[in-house]
Design an enzyme around this catalytic site. Structure first.
Site, PDB file in Angstrom:
ATOM      1  N   CYS A   1      -8.974  -4.937  -9.981  1.00  0.00           N
ATOM      2  CA  CYS A   1      -8.590  -4.623 -10.140  1.00  0.00           C
ATOM      3  C   CYS A   1      -7.929  -2.822  -9.660  1.00  0.00           C
ATOM      4  CB  CYS A   1      -9.461  -3.632 -11.529  1.00  0.00           C
ATOM      5  SG  CYS A   1      -9.680  -2.361 -12.777  1.00  0.00           S
TER       6      CYS A   1
ATOM      7  N   CYS B   1      -7.196  -4.647 -18.899  1.00  0.00           N
ATOM      8  CA  CYS B   1      -8.888  -3.954 -18.597  1.00  0.00           C
ATOM      9  C   CYS B   1      -8.078  -2.566 -18.586  1.00  0.00           C
ATOM     10  CB  CYS B   1      -9.081  -4.561 -17.942  1.00  0.00           C
ATOM     11  SG  CYS B   1      -7.786  -4.032 -16.228  1.00  0.00           S
TER      12      CYS B   1
ATOM     13  N   ARG C   1     -11.027 -10.607 -10.106  1.00  0.00           N
ATOM     14  CA  ARG C   1      -9.879  -9.867 -10.782  1.00  0.00           C
ATOM     15  C   ARG C   1      -9.883  -8.580 -10.190  1.00  0.00           C
ATOM     16  NH1 ARG C   1     -11.508  -4.840 -14.883  1.00  0.00           N
ATOM     17  NH2 ARG C   1     -13.461  -6.585 -14.613  1.00  0.00           N
TER      18      ARG C   1
ATOM     19  N   CYS D   1       0.461   3.318   3.636  1.00  0.00           N
ATOM     20  CA  CYS D   1       0.974   3.008   4.850  1.00  0.00           C
ATOM     21  C   CYS D   1       1.984   1.347   4.879  1.00  0.00           C
ATOM     22  CB  CYS D   1      -0.660   2.571   5.719  1.00  0.00           C
ATOM     23  SG  CYS D   1      -0.899   0.969   4.714  1.00  0.00           S
TER      24      CYS D   1
ATOM     25  N   HIS E   1     -11.224  -1.823  -7.422  1.00  0.00           N
ATOM     26  CA  HIS E   1     -12.421  -2.584  -7.783  1.00  0.00           C
ATOM     27  C   HIS E   1     -12.132  -4.301  -7.618  1.00  0.00           C
ATOM     28  CE1 HIS E   1     -14.659   1.865  -7.347  1.00  0.00           C
ATOM     29  NE2 HIS E   1     -15.403   0.686  -7.210  1.00  0.00           N
TER      30      HIS E   1
ATOM     31  N   HIS F   1      -8.383   3.716  -0.704  1.00  0.00           N
ATOM     32  CA  HIS F   1      -9.045   3.614  -1.632  1.00  0.00           C
ATOM     33  C   HIS F   1      -7.589   2.478  -2.580  1.00  0.00           C
ATOM     34  CE1 HIS F   1     -11.612   2.751  -5.424  1.00  0.00           C
ATOM     35  NE2 HIS F   1     -10.961   3.592  -5.578  1.00  0.00           N
TER      36      HIS F   1
ATOM     37  N   CYS G   1      -7.468  -0.691   1.551  1.00  0.00           N
ATOM     38  CA  CYS G   1      -5.786  -1.619   2.907  1.00  0.00           C
ATOM     39  C   CYS G   1      -6.692  -1.513   3.612  1.00  0.00           C
ATOM     40  CB  CYS G   1      -5.502   0.350   2.193  1.00  0.00           C
ATOM     41  SG  CYS G   1      -3.933  -0.657   3.603  1.00  0.00           S
TER      42      CYS G   1
ATOM     43  N   CYS H   1       1.122  -1.151  -0.205  1.00  0.00           N
ATOM     44  CA  CYS H   1       0.218   0.189   0.175  1.00  0.00           C
ATOM     45  C   CYS H   1       1.246   1.284  -0.146  1.00  0.00           C
ATOM     46  CB  CYS H   1      -0.762   0.247   1.550  1.00  0.00           C
ATOM     47  SG  CYS H   1      -1.398   1.222   1.422  1.00  0.00           S
TER      48      CYS H   1
ATOM     49  N   CYS I   1      -5.520   0.561   6.574  1.00  0.00           N
ATOM     50  CA  CYS I   1      -4.932   2.427   6.194  1.00  0.00           C
ATOM     51  C   CYS I   1      -5.957   2.934   6.236  1.00  0.00           C
ATOM     52  CB  CYS I   1      -3.347   2.855   5.289  1.00  0.00           C
ATOM     53  SG  CYS I   1      -3.815   2.969   3.945  1.00  0.00           S
TER      54      CYS I   1
HETATM   55 FE    FE Z   1      -2.878   1.098   3.724  1.00  0.00          FE
END
Ligand code: FE
Length: 195
Positions: free
Chosen positions: A163, A110, A161, A95, A149, A146, A140, A92, A143
């Site tokens: 994405c 995609c 999947r 974090c 999806h 975002h 995540c 991530c 933290c």
């Molecule tokens: Fe995070």
């Protein structure tokens, strides 16, 4: 003696008291219910990773902040990890927690990095009905950042999947895992080499 005037209400005192107690009880109950409902949504939706939004904004670039903290999406085929298939671990970017390994990364075509699965317990899922679509948002778990999806059109065995925005990730190649403190993932790739 002035007995009249002491009792101003038509109801006998015992009824009045019972009524007041009932009202108090009901308000306590309904307050408790609304509190627990609010807590439920807040805990899932507002995971800020122990930082204020102002702190995140200061720490991240404008592009990463918009994607990671404001649920933005990078342009298709523009992200640095879309066509990236080196062996290693994806963290991530917010974090530093481990989210995906290259073992599950595949070329979905995609326009965004796609993974058939995340590292167990590291990714949260939420219903997302924005933009007139029914999608499942992934974040995540540590933290609340975002990621993107998850869809049900991925390869076997998971059929998933994930994405993910490249901007939400930071890649660590196998050779650097040990020195960056992610040495426990090294055996995963040693095994893959022997196959
Ligand atoms: Fe995070």
């Amino acid at each position: 003696f002035h007995v009249t005037g002491v009792q101003t209400c038509a109801l006998p005192i015992c009824f009045q008291r019972a009524g007041i107690i009932l009202i108090i009880l009901m308000s306590i109950l309904s307050f408790g219910i609304s509190q627990s409902k609010q807590e439920g949504t807040m805990m899932s939706k507002e995971n800020t990773g122990n930082k204020t939004e102002a702190e995140w904004q200061k720490e991240l670039s404008t592009e990463v902040y918009q994607i990671l903290r404001e649920k933005g999406t990078e342009r298709a085929f523009s992200g640095k990890y879309d066509e990236h298939f080196e062996a290693g671990v994806y963290l991530c970017v917010g974090c530093g927690d481990t989210l995906y390994t290259s073992e599950t990364k595949y070329n979905s075509g995609c326009g965004w990095p796609a993974f058939s699965d995340g590292i167990t317990g590291k990714i949260d899922e939420f219903e997302d009905n924005s933009f007139g679509m029914r999608r499942t948002e992934i974040t995540c778990a540590n933290c609340g950042g975002h990621l993107g999806h998850v869809f049900n059109d991925g390869p076997k065995p998971t059929g998933l999947r994930h994405c993910v925005n490249s901007a939400s990730l930071k890649f660590v190649p196998v050779a650097d895992l040990e020195k960056q403190g992610y040495g426990k993932f090294t055996p995963l790739f040693e095994k893959a080499d022997k196959k």
